[in-house]
Design a protein around this motif. Structure first.
Motif, PDB file in Angstrom:
ATOM      1  N   ARG A   1       0.827  -1.195   0.000  1.00 34.49           N
ATOM      2  CA  ARG A   1       0.000   0.000   0.000  1.00 34.49           C
ATOM      3  C   ARG A   1       0.865   1.250   0.000  1.00 34.49           C
ATOM      4  O   ARG A   1       0.603   2.200  -0.736  1.00 34.49           O
ATOM      5  CB  ARG A   1      -0.920  -0.010   1.223  1.00 34.49           C
TER       6      ARG A   1
ATOM      7  N   ILE B   1       2.291   1.755  -3.410  1.00 39.19           N
ATOM      8  CA  ILE B   1       1.284   2.259  -4.349  1.00 39.19           C
ATOM      9  C   ILE B   1       1.074   3.751  -4.110  1.00 39.19           C
ATOM     10  O   ILE B   1       1.023   4.556  -5.034  1.00 39.19           O
ATOM     11  CB  ILE B   1      -0.051   1.499  -4.182  1.00 39.19           C
ATOM     12  N   PHE B   2       0.985   4.108  -2.828  1.00 43.22           N
ATOM     13  CA  PHE B   2       0.778   5.517  -2.469  1.00 43.22           C
ATOM     14  C   PHE B   2       1.893   6.393  -3.033  1.00 43.22           C
ATOM     15  O   PHE B   2       1.643   7.447  -3.605  1.00 43.22           O
ATOM     16  CB  PHE B   2       0.707   5.633  -0.940  1.00 43.22           C
TER      17      PHE B   2
ATOM     18  N   LEU C   1      -4.233   7.867 -10.579  1.00 42.36           N
ATOM     19  CA  LEU C   1      -5.049   7.652  -9.379  1.00 42.36           C
ATOM     20  C   LEU C   1      -5.919   6.418  -9.522  1.00 42.36           C
ATOM     21  O   LEU C   1      -6.038   5.605  -8.613  1.00 42.36           O
ATOM     22  CB  LEU C   1      -5.920   8.878  -9.124  1.00 42.36           C
ATOM     23  N   MET C   2      -6.530   6.262 -10.674  1.00 45.31           N
ATOM     24  CA  MET C   2      -7.424   5.121 -10.850  1.00 45.31           C
ATOM     25  C   MET C   2      -6.646   3.820 -10.883  1.00 45.31           C
ATOM     26  O   MET C   2      -7.123   2.789 -10.406  1.00 45.31           O
ATOM     27  CB  MET C   2      -8.254   5.269 -12.133  1.00 45.31           C
TER      28      MET C   2
ATOM     29  N   LYS D   1      -3.948   3.232  -9.218  1.00 45.93           N
ATOM     30  CA  LYS D   1      -3.653   2.949  -7.810  1.00 45.93           C
ATOM     31  C   LYS D   1      -4.860   2.304  -7.139  1.00 45.93           C
ATOM     32  O   LYS D   1      -4.746   1.327  -6.405  1.00 45.93           O
ATOM     33  CB  LYS D   1      -3.310   4.243  -7.066  1.00 45.93           C
ATOM     34  N   ASN D   2      -6.003   2.893  -7.415  1.00 46.89           N
ATOM     35  CA  ASN D   2      -7.231   2.416  -6.787  1.00 46.89           C
ATOM     36  C   ASN D   2      -7.546   0.985  -7.199  1.00 46.89           C
ATOM     37  O   ASN D   2      -7.828   0.125  -6.367  1.00 46.89           O
ATOM     38  CB  ASN D   2      -8.368   3.360  -7.190  1.00 46.89           C
TER      39      ASN D   2
ATOM     40  N   MET E   1      -4.964  -1.528  -5.667  1.00 49.22           N
ATOM     41  CA  MET E   1      -5.131  -1.769  -4.237  1.00 49.22           C
ATOM     42  C   MET E   1      -6.403  -2.562  -3.982  1.00 49.22           C
ATOM     43  O   MET E   1      -6.439  -3.445  -3.135  1.00 49.22           O
ATOM     44  CB  MET E   1      -5.171  -0.421  -3.502  1.00 49.22           C
ATOM     45  N   ARG E   2      -7.455  -2.260  -4.729  1.00 50.38           N
ATOM     46  CA  ARG E   2      -8.699  -3.022  -4.559  1.00 50.38           C
ATOM     47  C   ARG E   2      -8.468  -4.484  -4.899  1.00 50.38           C
ATOM     48  O   ARG E   2      -9.006  -5.376  -4.246  1.00 50.38           O
ATOM     49  CB  ARG E   2      -9.798  -2.464  -5.469  1.00 50.38           C
TER      50      ARG E   2
ATOM     51  N   LYS F   1      -6.729  -6.138  -2.097  1.00 54.31           N
ATOM     52  CA  LYS F   1      -7.634  -6.383  -0.967  1.00 54.31           C
ATOM     53  C   LYS F   1      -8.550  -7.555  -1.264  1.00 54.31           C
ATOM     54  O   LYS F   1      -8.836  -8.373  -0.381  1.00 54.31           O
ATOM     55  CB  LYS F   1      -8.447  -5.123  -0.652  1.00 54.31           C
TER      56      LYS F   1
ATOM     57  N   ILE G   1       0.032   5.267   5.260  1.00 53.09           N
ATOM     58  CA  ILE G   1      -0.953   6.334   5.048  1.00 53.09           C
ATOM     59  C   ILE G   1      -2.051   6.321   6.100  1.00 53.09           C
ATOM     60  O   ILE G   1      -2.847   7.232   6.175  1.00 53.09           O
ATOM     61  CB  ILE G   1      -1.581   6.268   3.634  1.00 53.09           C
ATOM     62  N   SER G   2      -2.097   5.289   6.929  1.00 59.91           N
ATOM     63  CA  SER G   2      -3.126   5.252   7.977  1.00 59.91           C
ATOM     64  C   SER G   2      -2.685   5.969   9.238  1.00 59.91           C
ATOM     65  O   SER G   2      -3.394   5.921  10.231  1.00 59.91           O
ATOM     66  CB  SER G   2      -3.464   3.809   8.336  1.00 59.91           C
TER      67      SER G   2
ATOM     68  N   LEU H   1      -1.651  15.449  -2.362  1.00 57.60           N
ATOM     69  CA  LEU H   1      -1.077  14.415  -1.497  1.00 57.60           C
ATOM     70  C   LEU H   1      -2.159  13.484  -0.957  1.00 57.60           C
ATOM     71  O   LEU H   1      -2.067  12.256  -1.062  1.00 57.60           O
ATOM     72  CB  LEU H   1      -0.335  15.079  -0.327  1.00 57.60           C
TER      73      LEU H   1
ATOM     74  N   ARG I   1      -5.088  12.991  -2.011  1.00 59.83           N
ATOM     75  CA  ARG I   1      -5.768  12.289  -3.094  1.00 59.83           C
ATOM     76  C   ARG I   1      -5.055  10.978  -3.409  1.00 59.83           C
ATOM     77  O   ARG I   1      -5.683   9.943  -3.598  1.00 59.83           O
ATOM     78  CB  ARG I   1      -5.775  13.197  -4.326  1.00 59.83           C
ATOM     79  N   GLU I   2      -3.720  11.043  -3.435  1.00 61.25           N
ATOM     80  CA  GLU I   2      -2.947   9.815  -3.676  1.00 61.25           C
ATOM     81  C   GLU I   2      -3.295   8.779  -2.612  1.00 61.25           C
ATOM     82  O   GLU I   2      -3.466   7.601  -2.909  1.00 61.25           O
ATOM     83  CB  GLU I   2      -1.441  10.096  -3.628  1.00 61.25           C
ATOM     84  N   ALA I   3      -3.390   9.227  -1.377  1.00 59.42           N
ATOM     85  CA  ALA I   3      -3.693   8.289  -0.285  1.00 59.42           C
ATOM     86  C   ALA I   3      -5.110   7.747  -0.415  1.00 59.42           C
ATOM     87  O   ALA I   3      -5.340   6.550  -0.253  1.00 59.42           O
ATOM     88  CB  ALA I   3      -3.515   8.992   1.061  1.00 59.42           C
ATOM     89  N   LEU I   4      -6.042   8.616  -0.750  1.00 57.84           N
ATOM     90  CA  LEU I   4      -7.441   8.190  -0.808  1.00 57.84           C
ATOM     91  C   LEU I   4      -7.685   7.227  -1.957  1.00 57.84           C
ATOM     92  O   LEU I   4      -8.429   6.267  -1.827  1.00 57.84           O
ATOM     93  CB  LEU I   4      -8.351   9.408  -0.941  1.00 57.84           C
ATOM     94  N   PHE I   5      -7.044   7.490  -3.069  1.00 61.63           N
ATOM     95  CA  PHE I   5      -7.235   6.579  -4.198  1.00 61.63           C
ATOM     96  C   PHE I   5      -6.512   5.265  -3.948  1.00 61.63           C
ATOM     97  O   PHE I   5      -6.954   4.216  -4.398  1.00 61.63           O
ATOM     98  CB  PHE I   5      -6.778   7.224  -5.507  1.00 61.63           C
ATOM     99  N   THR I   6      -5.399   5.317  -3.222  1.00 61.44           N
ATOM    100  CA  THR I   6      -4.705   4.068  -2.914  1.00 61.44           C
ATOM    101  C   THR I   6      -5.564   3.185  -2.033  1.00 61.44           C
ATOM    102  O   THR I   6      -5.723   2.006  -2.290  1.00 61.44           O
ATOM    103  CB  THR I   6      -3.373   4.364  -2.206  1.00 61.44           C
ATOM    104  N   ASP I   7      -6.118   3.768  -0.990  1.00 60.92           N
ATOM    105  CA  ASP I   7      -6.941   2.936  -0.118  1.00 60.92           C
ATOM    106  C   ASP I   7      -8.128   3.741   0.370  1.00 60.92           C
ATOM    107  O   ASP I   7      -8.025   4.492   1.327  1.00 60.92           O
ATOM    108  CB  ASP I   7      -6.113   2.440   1.073  1.00 60.92           C
ATOM    109  N   GLU I   8      -9.241   3.563  -0.326  1.00 63.28           N
ATOM    110  CA  GLU I   8     -10.407   4.375   0.039  1.00 63.28           C
ATOM    111  C   GLU I   8     -11.041   3.890   1.340  1.00 63.28           C
ATOM    112  O   GLU I   8     -11.890   4.548   1.903  1.00 63.28           O
ATOM    113  CB  GLU I   8     -11.440   4.384  -1.091  1.00 63.28           C
TER     114      GLU I   8
ATOM    115  N   ASP J   1      -9.448   3.583   4.116  1.00 60.50           N
ATOM    116  CA  ASP J   1      -8.725   4.109   5.264  1.00 60.50           C
ATOM    117  C   ASP J   1      -9.286   5.471   5.668  1.00 60.50           C
ATOM    118  O   ASP J   1      -9.508   6.339   4.839  1.00 60.50           O
ATOM    119  CB  ASP J   1      -7.251   4.263   4.932  1.00 60.50           C
TER     120      ASP J   1
END
Lengths: 556, 697
Positions: A171, A174-175, A182-183, A185-186, A189-190, A193, B172-173, B209, B211-218, B220
């Motif tokens: 994670r 990826i961050f 962005l997509m 990454k999303n 990660m999904r 998971k 990121i958490s 910044l 946004r990168e975290a949110l898209f990586t793991d929504e 969290d």
């Protein structure tokens, strides 16, 4: 080999098991058999441990390749069986397992100064997943107390321009990744998971918790599990860049999964996610290893040695520099009885395990029918497949600030006809495989023929190095150090094609050649199977109280 | 430490802990005795060291050590070597104690105390913190100590920001790191540190910044909280604003002392007040304090500003409120003249109005309206009593279109204060929100993505503030999805949905007029009633948009899902209110009614009052301590005329001050014979109870 060495005589002369060759599978079997209370004699014709899994200084490596690349002329007593007293004697031959060995040195000074300070892996690149079953075995067997490990810092995917893209395997990775949208990454990660949820549900089921009704929908369906992994990834809407990363840099697939005609090993979803899960559970499993992999300090030759030491503790007898010349078979039945050593001594045992480089010459010349039948299998264990390997030494890292890392070139990433992925592993002097300040790069690629294999290796090297010929080496090195962006220059390289051979079991068993994989999973598996066939009632390394000290691995 | 399950104790542990306790007690009494006798020898200190090593929470031991420390420092005659060794020993002991219990308040405090003595070097502290924080990156003790050390060292906020970045990169958490980031950035922007002077640039970078975290793991939460903070920084006006008033700017008011309204005249600007005074209400964008005759200037004929008393309209006993009210007297005029008296109001011309977050009302606002007084036509009123309001649909008539055209166009624009000084949304704010909207559309398949998108769209509409809610339909759709997707938070989404829905109703003239009705009860004499706003059957769970509702005198909120009527206290002109068929579960939830002194008829039938034995709504909105119930409860009222009031003290508290003539409580669990008796006692003015005329005397 010019003057006949003086061989010690071995006492006793009868064993439960004789193992010839000290490669990793042979050493595991010797250690396991000793741990089960068998009397074991472990021989190696070389003066070092490890056979095809050894780590050697430059000169020894060169002569090892030389001695294993051309078929030795049959010994004076010829290939045919000769009779002596009660046994028929069948001479063994060494078969060439390394082809097209190409060693180039671009700096003789290097060899002169440091040649003994290298521990170069014969079957690199190879690593251990931190969550690998081989780690468990190292701990369980007690062998781990003899090895120390170094963490591999990073994984990259390479392209033809020489650029290395880090593999977004966690994670945090990826961050931080700058190349993914962005997509992307999303989605990635999904997917991670999803696999985690699936594996957790699967392990829950294994433990008998059937009441997981709500979890069911988030699991991967049976149909998907049996489908090709590449199709499942497509179904999960993963973009091709990410698919490629998952397939080749995480699941470590060898063949182009999109090319169904050429692909010899189409990965199924269930296997793909199992490999992904192994990779992910490896990350952070060991306290001092942030990445997924570890590598033994002093080279992978340490692993067979560790098992040999374990075996020796349990009473296994070791004799190095002791070639085996022939097999002794019972005259009437052709059943295996023992071996004749280069010293002339005859050793008898119930079982025999042979290194894959030993072979019984073509049985067509055999006068004995029974012999013919019982040894036919020995000649049929060759696999058409080959693996091209390369060892490169350079004076600077391919990537500034990182010492130990893995690079994967997915199929077609370097040239259109590239049908297998190419893996490259850089190990630095801090792992004691070369002098400090130098770096060793191991390369491998599966291939059908030598030409194709070499082409793959050269393509990767071209992407990574500046071409060493026509360069005045010493001066250019100094220039390059000023500009870190420049690719490093090659100091020495060895490119070779290694035959692949699977193991065989009978009264005489053969261990397999090092496979083309990155990890030890299959090596361990085949050694364990061989052992269990030989000793169906014995556990492969019984649990002992001792293995508490195995925890020391976690702290290294 | 986070995420480590507690293990159940086993019997062996209990035996061991008993032995430990025994030892600890012995040690403790020794240390206490040393403390009493002021013994600060090395041996005595050693005992206390052992004590705090075992139990770092033993603050008496730390206090003893403080005394010993100072005692020894004085004795050392400021010999640098011995001072150094005393300090180092003290820090070493704290370190050991912290290793024993990383979360010991006493130990951290002691460390701060030692360091604040300023004798020792603090270089080692950062190194130590690094170790502690890598063991548990979210420990708030370590974080607060870090801020303390950073301040002590004069370590720059920029360096600390870099440190939070490193921790976020690792995980990121790490909520603490995100939080510290928001603290540091606020500081840097406030101090105009180079590189942090342009708020839009700073925020844009932070959005990128997170946004990168949110898209990586929504999934969290840490990043989402940070995003919420950023959104707040982007759109929230810090200074309070005057949003609306009653009477509105430019309105032309006709006041009656007491008469029947003529239905043909516009009901929007004709009001009837018995008291000879009429209210003036100010409604602010946030709760403010300090509204008084010096901060608000009212010019009205001959200056009547003097003696105006402003009251905050708040349920809680707070000095801050969004709505403030004062009473103006009718102009002392010839009742037959119909002369227009201008009233000019200036708000915030001098400082003093301040928001609860400490920001001043910065720009002064000015508005004007006129007042006329209609002569009283005495009609025979006295005997006929009060008529019953019946909230059935047949009694309501939509306003006629021609009427709408003629009277309401101008009026609608007065609803909200036309504020020339209302800040125009900055281009950068719009740009940031647009950018975020574009991105979070992509994450709208997960619940938090949907919620964020809904918040962004709401913020966008508010920024554009043209009164047009461009995205309200989309926002409502998002909340409806969320209610299905995330049942545990249903009520929150429902509330947000209600607020937006109400905004939508109030946002356009057409939609508002479709909810404006005349009340005409066929069975009664055609007495004039005020315009009725019917916000019924909207399944509202919460009400909002009070700024646009200040004028309402008759309000139908029936057939909704209201659990609370918070904010309703701002509608000071309310005379008739129906809350029938809602989900109100207690009289406490009706507390805002206490402030509605004009209220005459109230319908709370078919709610859930008394259905639940424990009233949880009291604790939802604020601390139970701030609740005003109970303060005015007089002991001697417990039994009035044989009716026990203890069961109904909440009802008593809400209804007591009201002069209701009509009340409907049928269909609530609380309604029974006793309650009827109670109501008759508490509400002497009551004429109609549950549709039945009370037989008075």
């Amino acid at each position: 080999m010019s003057e006949p060495p003086s061989y010690p005589s071995i006492d006793p002369t009868t064993f439960d098991l004789v193992v010839v060759g000290t490669g990793l599978p042979e050493s595991m079997i010797a250690a396991a058999a000793s741990a089960s209370g068998k009397s074991v004699l472990h021989l190696d014709q070389n003066k070092f441990y490890g056979s095809h899994f050894s780590s050697l200084p430059i000169l020894e490596l060169t002569s090892f390749f030389n001695s294993n690349s051309t078929p030795l002329p049959p010994s004076s007593s010829s290939t045919s069986a000769t009779s002596s007293d009660d046994y028929s004697v069948v001479n063994l031959a060494i078969r060439p397992l390394y082809l097209d060995v190409e060693i180039s040195s671009f700096s003789t000074q290097l060899l002169d100064e440091h040649s003994n300070k290298f521990n170069l892996d014969v079957s690199g690149p190879r690593l251990l997943f931190c969550a690998d079953s081989s780690i468990d075995l190292l701990i369980k067997s007690g062998a781990s107390q003899y090895v120390e490990f170094k963490s591999i810092d990073a994984s990259f995917v390479g392209d033809e321009s020489g650029k290395l893209w880090s593999v977004p395997d966690t994670r945090a990775a990826i961050f931080k990744d700058k190349s993914l949208s962005l997509m992307e990454k999303n989605r990635l990660m999904r997917f991670f998971k999803l696999v985690q949820v699936h594996m957790a549900a699967a392990s829950d089921r294994d433990e008998g918790n059937e009441n997981q009704e709500e979890g069911k929908e988030s699991e991967i369906s049976e149909e998907d599990l049996e489908s090709p992994f590449v199709e499942f990834l497509t179904k999960m809407k993963l973009p091709s860049k990410i698919k490629s990363i998952i397939l080749y840099a995480i699941a470590m697939a060898d063949y182009d999964q999109d090319n169904k005609e050429q692909c010899k090993d189409l990965l199924k979803t269930k296997d793909g996610i199992a490999r992904l899960a192994l990779y992910q559970s490896s990350i952070g499993r060991l306290t001092n290893a942030p990445g997924a992999f570890i590598y033994p300090i002093y080279g992978q030759g340490e692993l067979p040695q560790a098992f040999c030491r374990r075996a020796a503790v349990k009473g296994c007898i070791y004799v190095l520099r002791m070639p085996v010349t022939s097999l002794l078979l019972e005259k009437s039945s052709g059943v295996y009885k023992g071996i004749r050593l280069a010293s002339g001594q005859d050793i008898f045992s119930q079982k025999l395990v042979l290194d894959p480089s030993l072979t019984v010459p073509s049985p067509s010349a055999s006068p004995l029918d029974s012999f013919h039948e019982s040894f036919q299998f020995l000649c049929m264990r060759d696999v058409k497949q080959k693996v091209a390997r390369g060892i490169c030494i350079m004076r600077s890292s391919l990537k500034p600030d990182i010492s130990n890392f893995l690079v994967v070139y997915p199929p077609q990433s370097l040239y259109p006809e590239q049908i297998t992925s190419i893996r490259a592993l850089q190990i630095s002097g801090n792992s004691a495989v070369c002098p400090r300040g130098m770096f060793v790069l191991y390369l491998s690629a599966l291939s059908d023929d030598a030409h194709q294999g070499k082409k793959s290796l050269n393509a990767a090297m071209n992407a990574l190095f500046t071409c060493p010929d026509s360069v005045n080496l010493e001066s250019s090195c100094a220039d390059q150090n000023e500009n870190a962006e420049l690719k490093p220059t090659l100091l020495w390289s060895a490119l070779y094609i290694q035959e692949l051979a699977t193991g065989q079991f009978d009264s005489i068993s053969f261990t397999p050649m090092p496979d083309g994989n990155l990890d030890y999973g299959d090596v361990l598996d085949s050694a364990m199977k061989l052992f269990q066939k030989m000793y169906p009632n014995e556990e492969f390394f019984p649990d002992t109280v001792e293995h508490d000290d195995g925890l020391s691995l976690e702290e290294t | 430490m986070h995420g480590r399950p507690r293990k159940a104790p086993v019997p062996e542990d209990e035996a061991a802990s008993a032995a430990k306790a025994e030892k600890l007690r012995a040690l403790q009494s020794q240390v206490l005795s040393n403390h009493r006798h002021k013994i600060y020898t090395e041996e005595a200190l050693e005992l206390s060291t052992r004590l705090v090593e075992i139990n770092p929470e033993c603050y008496t031991a730390w206090n003893y050590r403080k005394l010993a420390f100072e005692h020894n420092l004085t004795r050392s005659d400021s010999n640098p070597n011995s001072v150094k060794s005393i300090l180092e020993e003290e820090l070493r002991v704290v370190e050991i104690a912290l290793r024993q219990n990383f979360k010991s308040y006493s130990a951290w405090h002691h460390r701060k105390w030692v360091l604040s003595k300023r004798h020792s070097s603090i270089e080692k502290e950062l190194w130590l913190l690094e170790k502690f924080q890598s063991a548990d990156p979210r420990n708030f003790h370590a974080w607060s100590y870090r801020r303390f050390i950073a301040a002590l060292m004069d370590r720059s906020d920029v360096d600390e920001l870099e440190y939070t970045q490193n921790l976020i990169d690792k995980n990121i958490s790490n909520y603490s790191a995100w939080h510290n980031r928001s603290v540091l950035l606020s500081n840097l922007m406030k101090k105009n540190v180079e590189g942090f002077t342009e708020k839009d640039e700073v925020l844009t970078k932070e959005y990128e910044l997170v946004r990168e975290a949110l898209f990586t793991d929504e999934d969290d939460q840490s990043g989402w909280f940070y995003h919420l903070w950023l959104l707040d920084q982007t759109v929230k006006a810090k200074s309070p604003l005057l949003v609306s008033s009653w009477p509105a700017h430019g309105s032309d008011l006709i006041l009656f002392q007491d008469r029947c309204l003529d239905a043909s005249s516009s009901p929007f600007n004709i009001f009837q007040f018995d008291s000879g005074t009429f209210p003036l209400i100010l409604y602010f964008s946030q709760a403010v304090e300090g509204v008084n005759s010096s901060t608000v200037n009212v010019e009205y004929g001959s200056n009547l500003n003097q003696g105006l008393v402003w009251k905050p309209l708040s349920t809680y006993k707070s000095r801050a409120a969004q709505a403030w009210i004062t009473q103006l007297s009718f102009p002392n005029a010839d009742l037959h003249s119909l002369e227009a008296y201008p009233v000019e109001i200036t708000v915030g011309h001098c400082q003093g109005i301040i928001s609860s977050s400490g920001f001043h009302y910065s720009q002064s606002s000015h508005f004007v309206f006129t007042v006329r007084v209609q002569p009283v036509k005495k009609e025979l009123k006295e005997g006929s009593g009060v008529e019953k309001i019946s909230w059935t649909d047949e009694n309501f008539y939509l306003c006629e279109p021609h009427f709408v055209e003629s009277n309401l166009v101008a009026w609608f624009h007065q609803l909200c204060l036309k504020n020339e000084h209302e800040p125009v949304a900055n281009a950068w704010q719009v740009k940031i929100i647009e950018e975020e909207m574009k991105h979070f559309c992509m994450l709208s398949d997960c619940k938090i993505g949907k919620l964020t998108l809904a918040r962004l769209l709401t913020a966008y509409d508010a920024l554009m503030s043209s009164g047009k809610l461009v995205h309200s339909q989309e926002i409502l759709g998002l909340y409806i999805d969320l209610m299905k997707l995330d049942p545990p938070h249903y009520q929150y989404y429902k509330n947000e949905h209600s607020v937006v829905l109400l905004q939508q109703v109030m946002s356009s003239r057409e939609s508002l007029l479709s909810r404006c009705f005349h009340y005409r009860d066929l069975t009664s004499s055609s007495r004039g009633y005020p315009m009725c706003l019917r916000l019924n059957k909207l399944s509202l769970s919460r009400i909002g948009s009070f700024a646009k509702l200040l004028w309402v005198q008759m309000l139908d909120l029936s057939h909704n899902e209201l659990q609370s009527i918070e904010g309703l206290e701002a509608l000071q002109l309310l005379i008739h209110l129906s809350l029938s068929e809602n989900k109100l579960s207690s009289f406490t939830a009706l507390e805002p009614l206490r402030q509605l002194k004009s209220l005459k008829s109230l319908d709370i039938s078919y709610n859930e009052i008394g259905a639940r034995s424990i009233d949880t709504t009291r604790y939802l909105c604020s601390s139970p301590l701030s609740n005003s119930i109970g303060n005015e409860w007089e002991q001697d009222r417990i039994l009035v005329d044989g009716v026990s009031m203890t069961n109904y003290w909440e009802a008593f508290f809400v209804l007591k001050g009201l002069n209701l003539t009509q009340l409907d409580v049928v269909g609530n669990a609380i309604a029974d014979e006793n309650f009827t008796l109670f109501l008759v006692r508490v509400l002497p003015t009551l004429k109609w109870l549950d549709g039945v005329q009370l037989n008075l005397f």
